[in-house]
Design a protein around this motif. Structure first.
Motif, PDB file in Angstrom:
ATOM      1  N   ALA A 115       0.827  -1.212   0.000  1.00 22.96           N
ATOM      2  CA  ALA A 115       0.000   0.000   0.000  1.00 22.96           C
ATOM      3  C   ALA A 115       0.860   1.260   0.000  1.00 22.96           C
ATOM      4  O   ALA A 115       0.542   2.237  -0.703  1.00 22.96           O
ATOM      5  CB  ALA A 115      -0.930  -0.006   1.213  1.00 22.96           C
ATOM      6  N   ASP A 116       1.938   1.261   0.771  1.00 23.61           N
ATOM      7  CA  ASP A 116       2.804   2.437   0.827  1.00 23.61           C
ATOM      8  C   ASP A 116       3.365   2.771  -0.554  1.00 23.61           C
ATOM      9  O   ASP A 116       3.345   3.931  -0.991  1.00 23.61           O
ATOM     10  CB  ASP A 116       3.948   2.182   1.813  1.00 23.61           C
ATOM     11  CG  ASP A 116       4.911   3.350   1.892  1.00 23.61           C
ATOM     12  OD1 ASP A 116       4.537   4.399   2.460  1.00 23.61           O
ATOM     13  OD2 ASP A 116       6.032   3.233   1.339  1.00 23.61           O
ATOM     14  N   THR A 117       3.829   1.757  -1.266  1.00 24.57           N
ATOM     15  CA  THR A 117       4.414   1.974  -2.592  1.00 24.57           C
ATOM     16  C   THR A 117       3.368   2.459  -3.589  1.00 24.57           C
ATOM     17  O   THR A 117       3.618   3.363  -4.392  1.00 24.57           O
ATOM     18  CB  THR A 117       5.061   0.679  -3.106  1.00 24.57           C
ATOM     19  OG1 THR A 117       6.022   0.221  -2.146  1.00 24.57           O
ATOM     20  CG2 THR A 117       5.744   0.906  -4.446  1.00 24.57           C
ATOM     21  N   LYS A 118       2.181   1.860  -3.544  1.00 29.64           N
ATOM     22  CA  LYS A 118       1.128   2.255  -4.483  1.00 29.64           C
ATOM     23  C   LYS A 118       0.707   3.704  -4.261  1.00 29.64           C
ATOM     24  O   LYS A 118       0.551   4.479  -5.217  1.00 29.64           O
ATOM     25  CB  LYS A 118      -0.072   1.310  -4.343  1.00 29.64           C
ATOM     26  CG  LYS A 118       0.184  -0.082  -4.916  1.00 29.64           C
ATOM     27  CD  LYS A 118      -1.102  -0.884  -5.059  1.00 29.64           C
ATOM     28  CE  LYS A 118      -1.555  -1.433  -3.738  1.00 29.64           C
ATOM     29  NZ  LYS A 118      -2.723  -2.357  -3.884  1.00 29.64           N
ATOM     30  N   LEU A 119       0.516   4.082  -3.002  1.00 36.16           N
ATOM     31  CA  LEU A 119       0.092   5.450  -2.708  1.00 36.16           C
ATOM     32  C   LEU A 119       1.178   6.458  -3.074  1.00 36.16           C
ATOM     33  O   LEU A 119       0.893   7.532  -3.624  1.00 36.16           O
ATOM     34  CB  LEU A 119      -0.285   5.578  -1.236  1.00 36.16           C
ATOM     35  CG  LEU A 119      -1.587   4.879  -0.823  1.00 36.16           C
ATOM     36  CD1 LEU A 119      -1.742   4.869   0.690  1.00 36.16           C
ATOM     37  CD2 LEU A 119      -2.778   5.564  -1.471  1.00 36.16           C
ATOM     38  N   ARG A 120       2.427   6.114  -2.790  1.00 37.63           N
ATOM     39  CA  ARG A 120       3.521   7.018  -3.137  1.00 37.63           C
ATOM     40  C   ARG A 120       3.634   7.198  -4.654  1.00 37.63           C
ATOM     41  O   ARG A 120       3.921   8.298  -5.142  1.00 37.63           O
ATOM     42  CB  ARG A 120       4.845   6.493  -2.570  1.00 37.63           C
ATOM     43  CG  ARG A 120       4.971   6.691  -1.073  1.00 37.63           C
ATOM     44  CD  ARG A 120       6.291   6.180  -0.504  1.00 37.63           C
ATOM     45  NE  ARG A 120       6.369   6.463   0.925  1.00 37.63           N
ATOM     46  CZ  ARG A 120       6.774   7.608   1.450  1.00 37.63           C
ATOM     47  NH1 ARG A 120       7.190   8.577   0.624  1.00 37.63           N
ATOM     48  NH2 ARG A 120       6.804   7.799   2.740  1.00 37.63           N
TER      49      ARG A 120
END
Length: 398
Positions: free
Chosen positions: A299-304
């Motif tokens: 999730a962190d990578t997708k949102l970033r």
């Protein structure tokens, strides 16, 4: 809205219809129909009665052109005799395209109030005659159009415009139509812009917060928001996956910080907030999503990745200011999939309350325009909101 939800609702001959007719009559009265035009109208109407034809047919047969004054006198007659035949006669009024071709006036304004009045009175005539929900919805939507393009911008009797907005709200609220909230917001805006106190018993500020004019232009707000997203979110050691989960569990959760900036030579303290729309949150936390499985990202990578696109490709953002005076920017077709329908969208909403600049990032305009989010934002800051309104009333909008 389903018909099952509205079974048993009768609107015809209620105070709702009475208020709407009274408002339309009051709006129509200021129309500049000259006294000598009444004789002109009488000539046409006598032919209409004698031959049982429409106004257009009477004009064509007698070679007497139809003037704006003719339409005004006809509408006044319908409204003044609404419950003794006026309503039934009103539904034969020309539709907008027919009205434009019938009245060839060079002095008509860009948004012709008379044309919209014809449309509204025709719609309410049909609704009165048939008393079905579809036609009452048409009445409400037509009145919203009249409010937005004419009454909201017309100088003069603000009280009448507010009365019309509230009457429109009452109709749409009974119909459970989403335009009911917009009608009340228009009433608020008219009150605030006219320096009238916006504290009416049926306009609860927490339930229907009034639109607040942003302190900065749209371009400045976009620059500030993207700068904060870049430096206050992307360059920080935040786990956006954890933040996303917290936002799902508690919708009041935001990423927040403050900054002191010089804007147009003045030092400003800005409180920034960033939140994500529900669709974006669901996608980011879905480990079985196409992107998670194909690229093995969390999730962190997708949102970033989406926030980075928003900042780096700002030239692709298309923006407008909505009815709440918030700036909404959208970017279509984010991604590299060959078919457009397989790509993601991107939307950024920027709303302000005093020194607070709140950025909501989502997949679509719908994803970032959640009314319940507005309610919670304004409800939690009611004191600041009321102070802002009081300052607005004292200074007025330029």
């Amino acid at each position: 809205m389903s018909n099952n939800d509205l079974v048993g609702i009768n609107i015809r001959d209620t105070t709702i219809e009475v208020n709407l007719v009274v408002c339309l009559l009051a709006i129509l009265n200021p129309q500049n129909a000259k006294e000598d035009e009444f004789q002109h109208f009488e000539h046409l109407s006598a032919f209409m009665r004698a031959h049982n034809v429409s106004l257009a047919a009477a004009s064509q047969a007698t070679a007497v052109p139809v003037t704006r004054g003719d339409i005004v006198f006809m509408l006044l007659g319908f409204l003044c005799n609404w419950w003794s035949g006026g309503a039934e006669a009103a539904f034969v009024l020309p539709e907008p395209d027919e009205f434009t071709s019938l009245i060839k006036s060079h002095d008509a304004p860009e948004h012709d109030e008379l044309s919209l009045l014809v449309k509204a009175i025709r719609a309410i005539g049909l609704a009165h005659l048939r008393d079905d929900l579809a036609h009452w919805v048409e009445v409400g939507e037509t009145l919203l159009e009249l409010l937005q393009v004419v009454l909201l911008k017309r100088e003069g009797d603000t009280e009448l415009s507010v009365q019309t907005a509230l009457a429109t709200h009452d109709l749409l609220a009974v119909l459970k139509h989403e335009g009911a909230g917009l009608a009340q917001m228009i009433a608020y805006r008219l009150l605030v812009w006219s320096n009238r106190l916006p504290f009416l018993a049926d306009l609860a500020p927490v339930k229907y917060p009034p639109p607040i004019l942003p302190r900065f232009p749209s371009g400045t707000l976009l620059d500030l928001s993207l700068m904060f997203i870049e430096y206050g979110v992307l360059e920080q050691s935040l786990d956006l996956g954890i933040t996303a989960q917290e936002m799902v569990e508690d919708s009041d959760t935001v990423i927040r910080n403050r900054a002191q900036l010089e804007i147009n030579g003045v030092m400003e303290l800005i409180k920034f907030e960033v939140a994500f729309g529900p669709e974006l949150l669901r996608w980011s936390l879905d480990d079985a999503s196409k992107e998670s499985l194909e690229f093995n990202v969390d999730a962190d990578t997708k949102l970033r990745a989406l926030l980075n696109i928003c900042c780096k490709d700002r030239s692709l953002l298309e923006g407008h200011r909505d009815e709440d005076l918030c700036d909404i920017y959208t970017m279509a077709y984010v991604g590299t999939e060959p078919a457009p329908e397989d790509r993601l969208g991107l939307a950024l909403k920027i709303e302000t309350v005093g020194e607070i600049v709140r950025c909501i990032v989502g997949f679509s305009e719908h994803d970032v325009r959640r009314s319940e989010m507005n309610v919670k934002i304004f409800a939690s800051r009611e004191a600041g909101l009321m102070a802002h309104i009081e300052a607005t009333i004292k200074t007025g909008y330029s």
